[in-house]
Design an enzyme around this catalytic site. Sequence first.
Site, short mmCIF file in Angstrom:
data_model
loop_
_atom_site.label_atom_id
_atom_site.label_comp_id
_atom_site.label_asym_id
_atom_site.label_seq_id
_atom_site.Cartn_x
_atom_site.Cartn_y
_atom_site.Cartn_z
N HIS A 70 -9.64 92.35 43.12
CA HIS A 70 -10.64 92.43 42.06
C HIS A 70 -10.33 91.29 41.11
CE1 HIS A 70 -12.32 96.30 43.23
NE2 HIS A 70 -11.09 96.75 43.39
N ASP A 74 -4.33 98.12 52.52
CA ASP A 74 -5.44 98.42 51.59
C ASP A 74 -5.55 97.32 50.53
OD1 ASP A 74 -7.63 99.56 50.45
OD2 ASP A 74 -6.59 101.32 49.66
O1 DOR Z 1 -8.33 101.42 45.44
C1 DOR Z 1 -9.13 101.22 46.31
N1 DOR Z 1 -9.89 100.11 46.31
N2 DOR Z 1 -9.29 102.11 47.29
C2 DOR Z 1 -10.28 102.01 48.20
O2 DOR Z 1 -10.36 102.85 49.07
C3 DOR Z 1 -11.26 100.93 48.11
C4 DOR Z 1 -10.67 99.77 47.44
C5 DOR Z 1 -11.67 98.71 47.08
O3 DOR Z 1 -12.53 98.39 47.90
O4 DOR Z 1 -11.54 98.13 46.00
#
Ligand code: DOR
Length: 440
Positions: free
Chosen positions: A312, A308
């Site tokens: 960001h 996952d």
């Molecule tokens: O924490 C998360 N970020 N969970 C997700 O399911 C999506 C992901 C994201 O795309 O940033």
Amino acid sequence: MAEGPITVVIRGGRVVGAGGARRADVVVEGGTIVAVEEGAATPPGATVLDAWGCLVAPGLVDLHAHLRQPGHEEAETVETGARAAALGGFSAVVAMPNTDPPIDCVAVAEEVLALGRDAACEVLVAGAITRGRRGEELAPMRELAAMGIRLFTDDGAGVQSGAVMRRALEYALGIGVTLAQHCEDESLAAGGVMHDGAWSSRLGLPGMPAAAEEAMLARDLALVRQTGAPMHFLHLSTKGSVALLAAARAEGLPVTAEVTPHHLALLDAAVEGYDPVFRVNPPLRTRDDADALARALADGTIDAIATDHAPHPPEAKDLPFDQAPPGMLGLETALSVALGALGGILAPEEVLARMSSVPAAIARIGPADRPAASAQGGPVAPGAAGHLCVVDPEATWIPDAHRLASRSRNSPFAGTPLKGRVRHTLYRGVPVVVDAEALQ
Ligand code: DOR
């Protein structure tokens, strides 16, 4: 990256196989493993990679990576994400469709696959289940399946409507693809920014209850029972989910599931300092949950480990905890974190299997679905593709946020000593990482 007639000898490691690990050198020629034997001769012109003290495993396969392209190249690109993956020992990643625009049509899927063609590892895509990931009408899954896409998900969000999910499962069964669910009932999760429990009360942050995940999982298990369609469950995070899944497996339902290294290694208490790097969906849970997840991996209730990886950029993440977007980096640290969290619970060889052969089978890119010479997930044997991960389980290192290959810096493990480090990665028989440095 050109696939040339390059020859590589991986010398002195222990090769992971069905019966554990045994000492052997691995010779890879022109993209294919040609010998696995002790004391193999070095062919003329071969590159020799030192693997003393290391395990030699199939290249890792990540079922769950957010590569952000198209649309959020400030966070990650296919190229930088694939490089991060290679540094983490991965030779294949499945890119999630919550891009902008989302991967809900052939044109965007083709674009991402084209971007991945020269990357440091194989880049596959998961298609969206619904158009725009809005949870209303189905995406053109048949056209996407015709391109070879085998996994579909609206990840980042769960499909909220049971009726839509039922239709999607019936459709998926008809075209032979697998749906993967991000289990989160939005009406229960609404407003929550961390696990709903003692720590959320103490910190004064709105909680996301375990029931938000478990309610959707229970609903979907009922739909799997009704439709007979196979289903994969993404990033399960609670003890209750483990119990639901165990019952579904005992019943023989066609389900698989993954857990992330961070849900094994980190707890909701980590949010104590309000550092947004610890905000993630599903949220970090309790010790009881993390222990149940580790046991579930050990007893086979949960099949695979997936990252996952959710980049960001600093300008997006450096906000107060409740305003920062959820998600943390995972590709470069996944194996180390998993080995650490599962020490004494799962042998390193088994951790490697849950990150290579097992996810390769779920993604349908393993030897059961592809010719041996291009399959992912091993085995490390003559005739198999030269996708390899060489890891030193004893090496310690400290990830440096400023030296990550990812475009983003949101790793909760930066600055933390980790044990177990990927030394070399080979993709299509070509070394892409040597001595923990990316070559491209
Ligand atoms: O924490 C998360 N970020 N969970 C997700 O399911 C999506 C992901 C994201 O795309 O940033």
